[in-house]
Every structure is written in C-alpha cells, then in structure tokens.
Write a protein that holds these residues in place. Structure first.
Motif, short mmCIF file in Angstrom:
data_model
loop_
_atom_site.label_atom_id
_atom_site.label_comp_id
_atom_site.label_asym_id
_atom_site.label_seq_id
_atom_site.Cartn_x
_atom_site.Cartn_y
_atom_site.Cartn_z
N UNK A 47 0.84 -1.19 0.00
CA UNK A 47 0.00 0.00 0.00
C UNK A 47 0.88 1.25 0.00
N UNK A 48 0.50 2.22 -0.78
CA UNK A 48 1.18 3.52 -0.80
C UNK A 48 0.19 4.55 -0.28
N UNK A 49 0.62 5.33 0.69
CA UNK A 49 -0.25 6.36 1.27
C UNK A 49 0.42 7.72 1.21
N UNK A 50 -0.25 8.66 0.58
CA UNK A 50 0.22 10.05 0.53
C UNK A 50 -0.71 10.89 1.38
N UNK A 51 -0.12 11.70 2.26
CA UNK A 51 -0.92 12.53 3.15
C UNK A 51 -0.46 13.97 3.06
N UNK A 52 -1.31 14.83 2.50
CA UNK A 52 -1.02 16.26 2.34
C UNK A 52 0.36 16.49 1.73
N UNK A 70 6.38 19.39 2.57
CA UNK A 70 5.54 19.04 3.72
C UNK A 70 4.72 17.82 3.35
N UNK A 71 4.11 17.20 4.36
CA UNK A 71 3.33 16.01 4.13
C UNK A 71 4.21 14.77 4.12
N UNK A 72 3.58 13.62 3.88
CA UNK A 72 4.30 12.35 3.95
C UNK A 72 3.92 11.43 2.80
N UNK A 73 4.85 10.53 2.47
CA UNK A 73 4.62 9.45 1.53
C UNK A 73 5.16 8.19 2.18
N UNK A 74 4.30 7.19 2.36
CA UNK A 74 4.73 5.96 3.02
C UNK A 74 4.41 4.74 2.17
N UNK A 75 5.23 3.70 2.35
CA UNK A 75 5.03 2.41 1.68
C UNK A 75 4.80 1.38 2.76
N UNK A 76 3.61 0.83 2.77
CA UNK A 76 3.23 -0.12 3.83
C UNK A 76 3.53 0.45 5.22
N UNK A 77 3.23 1.74 5.37
CA UNK A 77 3.33 2.39 6.67
C UNK A 77 4.68 2.97 7.02
N UNK A 78 5.67 2.86 6.13
CA UNK A 78 7.01 3.37 6.43
C UNK A 78 7.50 4.25 5.29
N UNK A 79 8.26 5.29 5.63
CA UNK A 79 8.89 6.12 4.61
C UNK A 79 10.00 5.31 3.94
N UNK A 80 10.34 5.66 2.72
CA UNK A 80 11.32 4.89 1.97
C UNK A 80 12.66 4.78 2.71
N UNK A 88 10.88 -4.29 -0.65
CA UNK A 88 9.57 -3.74 -0.30
C UNK A 88 8.92 -3.04 -1.48
N UNK A 89 9.71 -2.25 -2.21
CA UNK A 89 9.15 -1.50 -3.34
C UNK A 89 10.11 -1.55 -4.51
N UNK A 90 9.60 -2.01 -5.65
CA UNK A 90 10.37 -2.02 -6.89
C UNK A 90 9.89 -0.88 -7.76
N UNK A 91 10.81 -0.30 -8.53
CA UNK A 91 10.42 0.86 -9.32
C UNK A 91 11.20 0.93 -10.62
N UNK A 92 10.61 1.62 -11.58
CA UNK A 92 11.28 1.96 -12.82
C UNK A 92 10.80 3.34 -13.24
N UNK A 93 11.65 4.33 -13.01
CA UNK A 93 11.35 5.69 -13.47
C UNK A 93 12.07 6.00 -14.77
N UNK A 94 13.23 5.38 -14.97
CA UNK A 94 14.01 5.57 -16.19
C UNK A 94 14.71 4.26 -16.49
N UNK A 95 14.24 3.55 -17.51
CA UNK A 95 14.80 2.24 -17.84
C UNK A 95 16.25 2.33 -18.29
N UNK A 96 16.70 3.53 -18.66
CA UNK A 96 18.08 3.68 -19.15
C UNK A 96 19.08 3.84 -18.01
N UNK A 97 18.62 3.73 -16.77
CA UNK A 97 19.51 3.94 -15.62
C UNK A 97 20.38 2.72 -15.35
#
Length: 299
Positions: free
Chosen positions: A1-6, A55-65, A74-83
């Motif tokens: 779960x990803x939760x963004x708060x303000x 300001x505000x928070x972004x959490x992954x399964x209740x914890x910040x990255x 915990x979290x896999x990502x691809x923002x730029x495949x050329x990285x």
C-alpha cells in the motif's frame, strides 16, 4: 500500500505537488494520469525517497522509503529504464543491485528469465534496443520480489507482444495482492490495464475512482431522427441537455435512454437510432484536465 498525506513539493515559488492525499491499494492496478507538468514524476520521486517533500508524507506499507532496511524487497520501481551503466552487462547490473539489498544471486537469473533476457544476460546494457532496455528496467523493479511496484511508462519501446506481456504481468502481480502503480500517457493501454485511476493536474488531485466510473461519466444517449430539431426542443423542455453529434445525431445527457424512448413514443417522434455511447478514456481524460494542462498546442 502507498499512502500520501497532504504531500507537497515546492521549488522556489513553483508548487509541483500541492497537498496531495491519496491511498494506492493492493490487489488492483492503479493508473496514475496527468498532463505534462502535472506533478506525476515528482510525486513518484517522493514516494521513492529521491526528492524530499516540502511538507506532508509518503509511506510504503506504513514506512517512509528511507526507513526501509532493504528497499528493493519492499518497493520495486522503474522511473528511467536507461539507468544502467552502458558497459555493464545485464546480469551484473542486476547482481550489484541484488547485493546491496541482501537478495540471493539466484534471483537475478529468475528475473532475467521472467522478462525474456536470459540469452543476452552477458551483453552490455548499452547495446540493447529500447525494448530490451525497458525489459531490463522491469527486471530491476522485480528483483526483490516486492509487494509494491511503481512504474513510469512501462510499455515504452515494447513491441505488440511485449505490450501484451507487460499488461498480463501487471495484472497478474495485482491479482497476487501486490500494490501496482503505473504512470502512462497511453490512454488506450491504460484502459486495458488499470482497474483504478488517479488523475492529477497542476499538482493537485482532480479525480480518482474505478476505471468504469470514468468512462460512464462521459456517456450520452445517441439519437437519430428525421425530426431532430423538434425532438431536441422536446428533450430540453424535459430537462435534458442536447448537443449535435456526428452524422446528424443528437447526443443527450441528463436523461436515461429508456426515458428518451418513452418521450419519443409519447410525442410520436420517429427514431432511427437510440443507443448509449460511452466516452473513451482519452476523451474523459481530456475533459478532466482541460484547465490543468501546463503546456498546450495553439488551437
């Protein structure tokens, strides 16, 4: 779960993300949409700890990255495949990432096989085509077998077989109970992949909900009649909104198809067609973001 708060991010006097509150649930593919400059990339970077919120928070399964001991698990990502270093082989690119997150080397072989790169595992990433590079980026995202995935434009550079493969992969991962967030500008692909949509513009939340709700909201009753002028006035007197459509159609909103048919029967109006037209996701998206596009072509 990803939760963004303000969640808010400012760069000087420019606000890229503005008080964004959002819950990305497990078990569904969530599409993350917005025009260029909407704040999607900045939001994803804050989720991944690459940018710090103002300001505000972004959490992954209740914890910040930064609180995750082994983030790739915990979290896999691809923002730029050329990285990937162009002279590093696909295998070593993944192996070094695995070693930093206490992931067994055997997992490297598994994800290379999963994305179809086993035969080129020993080749440098810089020699890869765009589609192969994209597959390597997806392999890196899957390396830690994470319960949460964030992918930006995952179908870029893929051929039709690859597009079908990534679509099935994303839906399969969500069916396993994982949280899957994908961003794309390809509305037709998003319509076939996502279960739920989040639309932002100018850094703020515009709309969110099940994908069927988006297209249903843009539906209209299509009517063709030789008495279009007369029937349009009758419909408007009955409280409907009528606009002209293609091929001399009337497009009616604010009234159900059954009620349109009853009105025609009561007034003795001949109908050649009475049907419900659903707006495409692209049409709905364009309408939602009409006033939120930072950059637009002259009209």
């Amino acid at each position: 779960m990803i939760q963004l708060t303000a969640l808010t991010k400012r760069y000087g006097d420019k606000t890229a993300v503005d008080d964004l509150t959002l819950l990305v649930r497990p078990g569904v593919v969530t599409g993350f949409l917005g025009p260029n400059g909407a704040g999607k990339s900045t939001t994803m970077r804050m989720i991944l700890g690459l940018d710090l919120p103002t300001s505000g928070t972004a959490t992954i399964n209740g914890r910040a990255h930064h609180e995750l001991p082994h983030p790739l698990r915990t979290i896999g990502s691809m923002l730029d495949a050329r990285a990937a270093h162009p002279r590093r082989t696909a295998y070593k690119h993944l192996l070094y990432q695995a070693q930093t997150n206490a992931i067994p080397a055997t997992r490297v072989d598994e994800v290379l096989d999963l994305v179809g790169l086993t035969e080129v595992a020993g080749k440098p990433a810089g020699s890869f085509s765009m589609g192969m590079t994209q597959r390597l980026g997806i392999a890196a995202a899957l390396l830690g077998d994470p319960p949460v995935l964030v992918l930006d434009e995952p179908v870029n550079g893929l051929d039709p077989e690859g597009v079908r493969w990534i679509r099935a992969l994303m839906r399969g991962l969500a069916a396993e109970g994982r949280t899957v967030l994908i961003s794309s500008h390809l509305m037709s692909e998003m319509a076939m992949t996502a279960d739920r949509l989040v639309v932002i513009g100018k850094g703020r939340l515009i709309a969110e909900g099940e994908i069927g709700d988006f297209t249903a909201a843009g539906s209209a009753v299509a009517v063709r009649t030789p008495e279009s002028g007369v029937f349009a006035r009758l419909l408007e007197l009955a409280g409907a909104h009528v606009r002209p459509g293609p091929d001399d159609e009337l497009l009616v909103t604010g009234m159900e198809a059954a009620d349109v048919g009853r009105l025609a029967a009561a007034e003795g109006v001949t109908l050649f067609e009475l049907s419900v037209r659903h707006a495409s996701l692209e049409e709905t998206f364009m309408e939602l973001t009409r006033d939120a596009a930072e950059y637009g072509a002259a009209r």
